[in-house]
Design a protein around this motif. Structure first.
Motif, PDB file in Angstrom:
ATOM      1  N   LEU A 150     -79.679  30.906 -49.603  1.00 16.59           N
ATOM      2  CA  LEU A 150     -80.403  30.176 -50.677  1.00 16.59           C
ATOM      3  C   LEU A 150     -79.842  30.685 -51.966  1.00 16.59           C
ATOM      4  CD1 LEU A 150     -84.206  30.140 -49.781  1.00 16.59           C
ATOM      5  CD2 LEU A 150     -82.219  28.511 -49.225  1.00 16.59           C
ATOM      6  N   PHE A 233     -79.654  26.433 -51.218  1.00 21.34           N
ATOM      7  CA  PHE A 233     -80.805  25.570 -51.794  1.00 21.34           C
ATOM      8  C   PHE A 233     -80.513  24.257 -52.274  1.00 21.34           C
ATOM      9  CE2 PHE A 233     -84.162  24.417 -54.448  1.00 21.34           C
ATOM     10  CZ  PHE A 233     -85.175  24.784 -53.899  1.00 21.34           C
ATOM     11  N   THR A 234     -79.287  24.329 -53.274  1.00 15.32           N
ATOM     12  CA  THR A 234     -79.052  22.990 -53.911  1.00 15.32           C
ATOM     13  C   THR A 234     -78.207  22.003 -52.629  1.00 15.32           C
ATOM     14  OG1 THR A 234     -78.666  24.277 -55.842  1.00 15.32           O
ATOM     15  CG2 THR A 234     -77.781  22.067 -55.698  1.00 15.32           C
ATOM     16  N   ASN A 236     -78.830  21.973 -49.412  1.00 17.69           N
ATOM     17  CA  ASN A 236     -79.765  21.357 -48.378  1.00 17.69           C
ATOM     18  C   ASN A 236     -80.719  20.203 -49.352  1.00 17.69           C
ATOM     19  OD1 ASN A 236     -82.770  21.479 -47.515  1.00 17.69           O
ATOM     20  ND2 ASN A 236     -81.414  22.596 -45.842  1.00 17.69           N
ATOM     21  N   VAL A 237     -80.908  20.567 -50.397  1.00 17.67           N
ATOM     22  CA  VAL A 237     -81.816  19.522 -51.079  1.00 17.67           C
ATOM     23  C   VAL A 237     -80.914  18.118 -51.432  1.00 17.67           C
ATOM     24  CG1 VAL A 237     -82.794  18.661 -53.366  1.00 17.67           C
ATOM     25  CG2 VAL A 237     -83.484  20.902 -52.382  1.00 17.67           C
TER      26      VAL A 237
END
Lengths: 349, 349
Positions: A150, A233-234, A236-237
């Protein structure tokens, strides 16, 4: 490693295991008839299915276990209690040199935890990343990390760039892949400090890739670069947002065609072309996230994949191994950190 | 504040200023005929255009300046040298009570910097956020932050949730908006510590919103929630990724219809329905990012917007002011931090 590759399969992972695992391997067998399979899972479920796939049967060996990691198993629980599971045993077969790669459609978090624990990262790689393919206007691009880390530091991102570019070369055949760092603007001063320092490192270091600087979210689908590097994190989004938007567009299109008799007639005429459109955006073509940065090739198929998708994931694993991903990664990471290997000298010369 | 609203317009911001600014205001005038306009910019460019829009002319006053902030101006440079620019003067008109809201199609970073400097945040709001509308399967949702704050702490996200929900209520008419925190998984233990603590705060605090917990990227387009809350880095990437994917789908669709004579015939039959589809995804409908969390209503139109899009942005500013966004925000933030206002007692009672 011999020319005869062996792939370890977690036969109990995914929504429709073991059926799609075996049917998928059988599809991969058509493309790579010489590959052998070590199939981990419940023999009583696997054997009857395998009996219906005689050509696969010839090339397969079952390693029986009834333990399995489910989609609900937490990564920490998988590490504590999963040692006899089909997933763990399949990963361990790679560590022990019995198999050249492992493919699973099981729980992503558990697979990453087990793979990290069992296989470890090679020297110079701090953390493994999850990479996947995303459709673009120019074909497809490789994006990583999709959720393993993440938060990332500068070196993580630089290593992801190296590994992602190598994957793009080895599996997609891109000769000198362009790499972009995902950011909120293309200017050099934009974004987090970590991104700016990673950009600095990628600009300076001599690497077998074209560093394209920062890219923005809309550049992904444009195909602005071959490899998109970002934190987990980015990534995945972004990946899930792209998937959601593509589904929304498809839904809107369907509604449009149903909105009038004329439109329905139009659909009938155009449906051949629209079928091709659907294939172009078919998520099964983009199936098979890969875990890069481990001492072994690990490919994760979607849990809801069908046999065609699982077969694609198996082929990605075979391509990575056949085309030398592991040796390439070790030598490029060594070169990145100034190792005195022959590659570094060759570049300097 | 009187019933007669006044909107300050930065007539020199955006690609086609001042023309689209004036034509846009004229479109908004049709919907809200009583609103007055203070138009900041170069009189010699504005006056001739305004002469062709007599009904707007009656309701408008020009405030002449030739200074302007361009799309290349850095936020820091705008703060240092932009005091006589059309953008700064228009924002300042709100601060001085001459106007009720400001609309600009200029440089986003500069507008945020100037608006923060001139208007400041109300008590209890640590940082303003950029909010925008995103099309979903159920209509549209509000997403924030889209790039004002690359990193956010717990209270930032909680305040964004409150302000985003109020915007959704006031402008879109959603009675008790559902709010989701964008994350990499729906489980309570997923994601950064900041996200987990923000979720804890939103669960506990009594607020005029339904907290829906964590959502993932694909939930945005599904319309899973009315308001998507995230940090500015992730929000910016998600929004641009969604835009890029929608464009990719549109491009693929166009190619499909051109791929054969049959498909072209199908297109001709279905084109009425497809035109409606285009309208549904028309970015001009979603024009007008708003800056929430300042002492004044600030609306940012896309720089490349046409008059229709700019007019929409003006209407958003009017709606926010007419429907009491500013007073609502102040009272809800006070309630959030346990202010002893009458609202807190009304809820408790």
């Amino acid at each position: 490693m011999s020319d005869r590759l062996t792939i370890a399969l977690d036969a109990m992972g995914g929504d429709n295991a073991p059926e799609i695992v075996l049917r998928g391997a059988d599809i991969a067998r058509e493309r790579y008839p010489d590959v052998r399979y070590l199939i981990f899972g419940d023999e009583s479920a696997i054997e009857p299915l395998l009996a219906t796939l005689p050509k696969l049967r010839e090339r397969a060996e079952i390693r029986h276990t009834t333990d399995r990691i489910t989609s609900e198993t937490k990564p920490s629980a998988a590490l504590r209690t999963g040692r006899q599971s089909s997933m763990w045993l399949a990963v361990n077969a790679v560590r022990e040199g019995q198999a050249d790669a492992i493919v699973s459609a099981g729980n992503t978090g558990a697979l990453m935890a087990v793979a990290k624990f069992v296989l470890r990262t090679p020297k110079g790689v701090d953390r493994p990343a999850i990479a996947g393919l995303v459709p673009t206007a120019r074909g497809e691009c490789t994006m990583l990390d999709l959720g393993a880390n993440l938060e990332c530091d500068t070196e993580n991102l630089v290593q992801f760039a190296v590994m992602g570019a190598l994957f793009s070369k080895v599996v997609l055949g891109v000769e000198r892949p362009s790499v972009g760092l995902l950011n909120v603007g293309a200017e050099e001063l934009k974004g987090h400090e970590v991104l700016r320092s990673a950009a600095g490192r990628l600009r300076e270091t001599e690497l077998p890739l074209k560093f394209a600087g920062f890219i923005e979210g809309n550049d992904i689908a444009k195909g602005a670069v071959d490899v998109v590097v970002t934190d987990g994190f980015t990534g995945n989004v972004a990946l899930k947002t792209a998937e959601g938007t593509a589904q929304l567009c498809a839904g809107f299109l369907k509604e449009s065609f149903r909105s009038s008799v004329l439109a329905m007639g139009g659909y009938l005429l155009a449906r051949g072309a629209l079928r091709k459109l659907r294939l172009r955006l078919d998520p099964r073509r983009y199936n098979g996230a890969v875990f890069l940065g481990l001492n072994g090739v690990v490919v994760k198929s979607h849990g809801g994949s069908d046999a065609y998708g699982f077969g694609n994931a198996v082929c990605v694993a075979i391509d990575m191994q056949r085309n030398g991903f592991m040796t390439g990664m070790r030598s490029e990471i060594e070169r990145l950190y100034g190792g005195p290997g022959p590659q570094a000298e060759a570049i300097a010369g």
